[in-house]
Design an enzyme around this catalytic site. Structure first.
Site, PDB file in Angstrom:
ATOM      1  N   LYS A  80     -55.091-127.183  80.420  1.00  0.00           N
ATOM      2  CA  LYS A  80     -55.301-126.978  78.989  1.00  0.00           C
ATOM      3  C   LYS A  80     -56.127-128.136  78.458  1.00  0.00           C
ATOM      4  CE  LYS A  80     -53.750-123.827  75.996  1.00  0.00           C
ATOM      5  NZ  LYS A  80     -53.546-122.401  76.269  1.00  0.00           N
ATOM      6  N   GLY A 176     -47.307-115.618  61.626  1.00  0.00           N
ATOM      7  CA  GLY A 176     -48.606-116.054  62.145  1.00  0.00           C
ATOM      8  C   GLY A 176     -49.513-114.864  62.331  1.00  0.00           C
ATOM      9  N   GLY A 178     -52.966-114.724  62.901  1.00  0.00           N
ATOM     10  CA  GLY A 178     -54.289-115.015  63.435  1.00  0.00           C
ATOM     11  C   GLY A 178     -54.815-113.823  64.210  1.00  0.00           C
ATOM     12  N   VAL A 180     -54.380-112.849  67.239  1.00  0.00           N
ATOM     13  CA  VAL A 180     -53.365-112.146  68.023  1.00  0.00           C
ATOM     14  C   VAL A 180     -52.311-111.521  67.122  1.00  0.00           C
ATOM     15  CG1 VAL A 180     -51.545-112.385  69.758  1.00  0.00           C
ATOM     16  CG2 VAL A 180     -53.722-113.565  70.071  1.00  0.00           C
TER      17      VAL A 180
END
Length: 341
Positions: A80, A176, A178, A180
């Site tokens: 990452k 959330g 966003g 996705v």
């Protein structure tokens, strides 16, 4: 700032601190494990409160990528990167290009893709300096539809396992919205689920409400909503000693990485008889998508891996039940077994 004694170091093979004075780049690249193949993982672009917070995030995220690739049976390792930005120093194309140069110096040990804060256009800038990138417009593009599909399938599998019901009979709190989370809401609504949604951005909430007829919830109260499923799709550490006692849902299954603030929070959920679907398993769809160019996996085979996520999730639940352990511990054990740890 400690590294080797960091509680989340977990034997990382390589941690690189990347800096470029011309562009202002400040980034950390973490390669956790490459026993199964090169480390593939997204670049998170975020306003961290400290360098230490960024280090903790990249270490936890990269370890999760190793486990994620192992459970998806991909010939990849886990890695990452995080880019540290501020209000006075937002991301720029020059920063993304400098990150590409830093990635290229690793010689293919790490392959970048999108994560929170990063877009296909950002990966296009990275790709001007290195070939070790996926999710750019010249490749497979945005992986978020794959991630959303995997989470949707996981919610359905978890609901049938715990509640004996399908998605059309569920109420879900999605926190959330966003790329996705927004797509997940649309999938759930099309399947007949009743939604309440939350996000710190009012415009994101308004768009999803208009598209799906969802109810609204304040972000800080999303976990307390009286629903069947809580789906965290923002940032991590939302499941902790403060929030877990307040959760009303019988199932937690969402797209966010590192949902558990501490590994012991897995057991806290189990003690409350809340079924936790391990995040790095249910959100693996994005990794499957961006794995296609570097591994040569064809579209049909990749889609088969995506549709197989529920079967793997059910095997985790079965292991957890058989051994009287929490699902997160069961998933970790399966992943470590495949990694030969």
């Amino acid at each position: 700032m400690e590294l080797f004694d960091h509680p989340d170091f977990d034997g990382h093979e390589q941690v690189v601190f990347a800096h470029d004075s011309n562009s202002g780049l400040r980034a950390i690249i973490a390669v956790h494990d490459t026993r199964l193949g090169p480390a593939l993982g997204g670049c998170r672009i975020w306003r961290y409160s400290s360098d230490g917070e960024a280090l903790t995030d990249v270490l936890r995220l990269s370890r999760g990528m190793s486990y994620k690739a192992a459970l998806a049976d991909l010939p990849l390792g886990g890695g990452k990167s995080v880019m540290l930005v501020t209000g006075d120093r937002p991301k720029t194309p020059a920063m993304m290009q400098a990150l590409g140069s830093a990635i290229d110096r690793l010689g293919g040990r790490y392959i970048a893709a999108e994560d929170v804060g990063a877009t296909v256009a950002d990966m296009d800038q990275v790709a001007t300096r290195t070939g070790h990138v996926s999710g750019n417009s010249g490749g497979v593009g945005d992986p978020s539809p794959w991630t959303a599909r995997g989470v949707f399938l996981s919610i359905e599998a978890a609901a049938r396992h715990r509640l004996g019901r399908g998605v059309g009979d569920l109420s879900v709190s999605v926190s959330g919205l966003g790329s996705v989370g927004g797509q997940l809401c649309r999938m759930l609504a099309e399947a007949g689920a009743r939604l309440v949604v939350s996000d710190v951005r009012a415009e994101a909430v308004a768009a999803v409400v208009a598209a799906t007829g969802a109810g609204r919830e304040a972000p800080e109260a999303a976990h307390r909503a009286a629903v069947d499923v809580f789906a965290p799709c923002a940032l991590g550490a939302v499941l902790n000693s403060r929030t877990i006692p307040e959760i009303s849902a019988k199932i937690v299954c969402g797209a966010a990485n590192n949902q558990l603030s501490a590994s012991s929070d897995d057991a806290l959920l189990a003690d409350r008889e809340i079924l936790y679907a391990p995040d790095y398993l249910v959100n693996v769809g994005g990794l499957i998508s961006v794995s296609r160019p570097p591994t040569g996996i064809g579209d049909a085979a990749a889609k088969a891996k995506l549709e197989a996520i529920p079967a793997t999730l059910l095997s985790v639940f079965e292991k957890a039940d058989a051994e009287s352990i929490a699902p997160g511990a069961a998933a970790d054990a399966l992943a470590r077994g495949r990694l030969g740890m």
